[in-house]
Design a protein around this motif. Sequence first.
Motif, PDB file in Angstrom:
ATOM      1  N   LYS A 467       0.858  -1.173   0.000  1.00 41.27           N
ATOM      2  CA  LYS A 467       0.000   0.000   0.000  1.00 41.27           C
ATOM      3  C   LYS A 467       0.900   1.231   0.000  1.00 41.27           C
ATOM      4  O   LYS A 467       1.977   1.222   0.615  1.00 41.27           O
ATOM      5  N   TYR A 468       0.440   2.280  -0.713  1.00 40.19           N
ATOM      6  CA  TYR A 468       1.270   3.458  -0.902  1.00 40.19           C
ATOM      7  C   TYR A 468       0.564   4.740  -0.455  1.00 40.19           C
ATOM      8  O   TYR A 468      -0.662   4.822  -0.450  1.00 40.19           O
ATOM      9  N   GLN A 469       1.382   5.700  -0.113  1.00 43.11           N
ATOM     10  CA  GLN A 469       0.888   7.039   0.192  1.00 43.11           C
ATOM     11  C   GLN A 469       1.879   8.045  -0.392  1.00 43.11           C
ATOM     12  O   GLN A 469       3.085   7.959  -0.116  1.00 43.11           O
ATOM     13  N   ASP A 470       1.365   8.928  -1.221  1.00 47.69           N
ATOM     14  CA  ASP A 470       2.221   9.899  -1.919  1.00 47.69           C
ATOM     15  C   ASP A 470       3.329   9.201  -2.709  1.00 47.69           C
ATOM     16  O   ASP A 470       4.469   9.679  -2.787  1.00 47.69           O
ATOM     17  N   GLY A 471       2.996   8.028  -3.270  1.00 45.49           N
ATOM     18  CA  GLY A 471       3.951   7.312  -4.101  1.00 45.49           C
ATOM     19  C   GLY A 471       4.947   6.459  -3.342  1.00 45.49           C
ATOM     20  O   GLY A 471       5.764   5.767  -3.945  1.00 45.49           O
ATOM     21  N   LYS A 472       4.886   6.467  -1.996  1.00 49.66           N
ATOM     22  CA  LYS A 472       5.832   5.688  -1.190  1.00 49.66           C
ATOM     23  C   LYS A 472       5.124   4.524  -0.490  1.00 49.66           C
ATOM     24  O   LYS A 472       4.018   4.673   0.013  1.00 49.66           O
ATOM     25  N   CYS A 473       5.794   3.389  -0.465  1.00 50.28           N
ATOM     26  CA  CYS A 473       5.237   2.205   0.185  1.00 50.28           C
ATOM     27  C   CYS A 473       5.310   2.361   1.705  1.00 50.28           C
ATOM     28  O   CYS A 473       6.368   2.626   2.260  1.00 50.28           O
ATOM     29  N   TYR A 474       4.161   2.203   2.364  1.00 49.22           N
ATOM     30  CA  TYR A 474       4.146   2.291   3.832  1.00 49.22           C
ATOM     31  C   TYR A 474       3.680   0.986   4.487  1.00 49.22           C
ATOM     32  O   TYR A 474       3.743   0.825   5.707  1.00 49.22           O
TER      33      TYR A 474
END
Length: 483
Positions: A467-474
Motif C-alpha cells: 500500500k502506498y501514500q504519496d507514491g511511497k510504500c508504507y
Amino acid sequence: MGVMTAVGWIGAFFLLAVIIRAKIKPIGNMLVPACLIGGVIGCVIINTVGLPWTTTADYSLISGQMYNFMFINLGITVAAKAEEKKRDKRSFSIRELRRKMGDSQLSGIFGMGSYWALAYAFQALIGFGILYLIGGIWDMDPVYGLTISFAFAQGPGQAVTFGSGMEAAGWTGAIQVGIMFSAIGFIVAFLLGVPFAKKGIKQGIACSKAEMSEELRVGFFPPEKQETYGKITTYGGNLDTMTFHLALTGLCWICGKVLCISLDKIQIGSGMTLGSTIFFFWGMVAAYIIRFLMGKLGLHKYLDRGTQTRITNACTDLMVMATFLAIDLQFLAKWLVPIAIISIATTWITWVTIRYFGARFGGRNDFERTLAEWGTATGTNATGLALTRIVDPNNDTTTAAELGPSNAVNLPASLYVMPAILAYSAGTMGLKLFLITMILVIVIYLVFMRVVGVWGKKTFDINKGEKYQDGKCYQRMGEPVDE
C-alpha cells in the motif's frame, strides 16, 4: 396466481441452495450466494422440464418490481449515525476539496460514483460496437448490445424497465436479452470478486483482518454468534414493525406514481416517458421527501434501520433469483454466441479498468472501494455490498456507507446515457449524436476525477501486497514499512 406461485418456487430453490452450500464444501469455500446457486438450478429446470403453474414472464415481473421496491425502500431507510465533526470554516476551492479527500468518505463517494458513470457509458459502447461489427452473422442488431449497460451497471430491474421501452419501439426480445446479460453480470461479479476479496485478505491489503470462518463458508451462524438486527418500534397488537415499514415503502410507491402523472407527458422515446420509464427514481425521490417530513415531525424515531436493511436485502435476493428464472433460453438460443462474446469483452474491460481506477481512488479503504464498485458495475449496489462484507464484515471501514451517496455523483450520467440509448433505439436520435453523447460523458467524468483527485497516484498493489501514500510504500503484506 402465477406470480405468487413463482414466489413459492423461488422459496423452494432458496432452501435447496442453502443446503447445497452448507453440504458441498467447494461451493461453500467459493462463497457463492444462495440466490446464485438456486438461480442457476432454477434456470436449467424451467428451460428443460418447466415449472408447473408459472412462466418466465412471471419471474421477469418479480425481478423488475423487486428492483423498484428495493430502491424506494433505500430512499426511506434512515441514515446510519455518523460521528460529529467540527465544521471547517475554510472557503471552498478545488485545492481545499482535494485536501479534504484523503481518508474522508468523499474520495470513495466521488471515486465510485464517477467510475460507475464511466462504466454505464463504455459498457453500452462495447455491446453496440461488437454487434455493429459481427452482429450480422447472427442477425442481431447493434441496438440489442446497448442493453448490457442497463444489465451490468444497473441490474435486472432496469434491464426489464428499459427493455420494455425498447420493445415498445419495436425491438422484440430486448427484455430477454437484458435479463440474460443481468444474470451473467451477477455470475462474473462473484466469480472474479470473491477470489479478489480472498487475495486482498491474504496479501494484507484489506483493512480488516477478516478470516474465512466456518459459518461464512456454510452460510449460517451458530446460536452463540447470532445477533439481533433491529428494534420493535410498534405495538404488535396494533401493527407489526415489519408491516409498518412495508406500509411506508408502499406509501412512497404511490407518491412516486403521483409524481409520474405529469412527467409521463414528457416523451423520451417511442412508448417511453420521463416518468414511468424511470419509476424507480421518482419512487426514491418520493421516499426521500417522506423521510424528510417524518424527521421534521419527529416521527423518524419509529423507523428502524435494521428492519429496513432486511427488506432491501430480501428484495435483492428475490430479484437475483427471479432474474435467472426469467431467462427463456429457447428464445435466446440463436443469440447465445454474440451474447457470450459481448459479456466476455465487457467483463474483461470492466475488470481491468476498475482495478486501475480503484487503486487510484485514494484512502485507507481503497481496496474495499474497488471491490464494492466491481460488484456494483456488474450487478447492483447490493452485489457490491455483499462482496465488501467478505473483507469488511463488521463495517470497520466507511465503504458501505459511501455506496449510497455515490449515486448522487453518477446521476448526471444517468440523465444523459439512458435517454440517449432509448432515443437511439426509438429512432429519434442519430448514430453520430448518440456516440458523441456517450464519449462526452466518459471524457467529462475522467476530467472530473482528475480535478477532484480521485484519479491520482496508485495507492495499492494487490500482487505485491503493498500500500502506498504519496507514491511511497508504507505497508507490505499487512506489515508497516519504514522507507
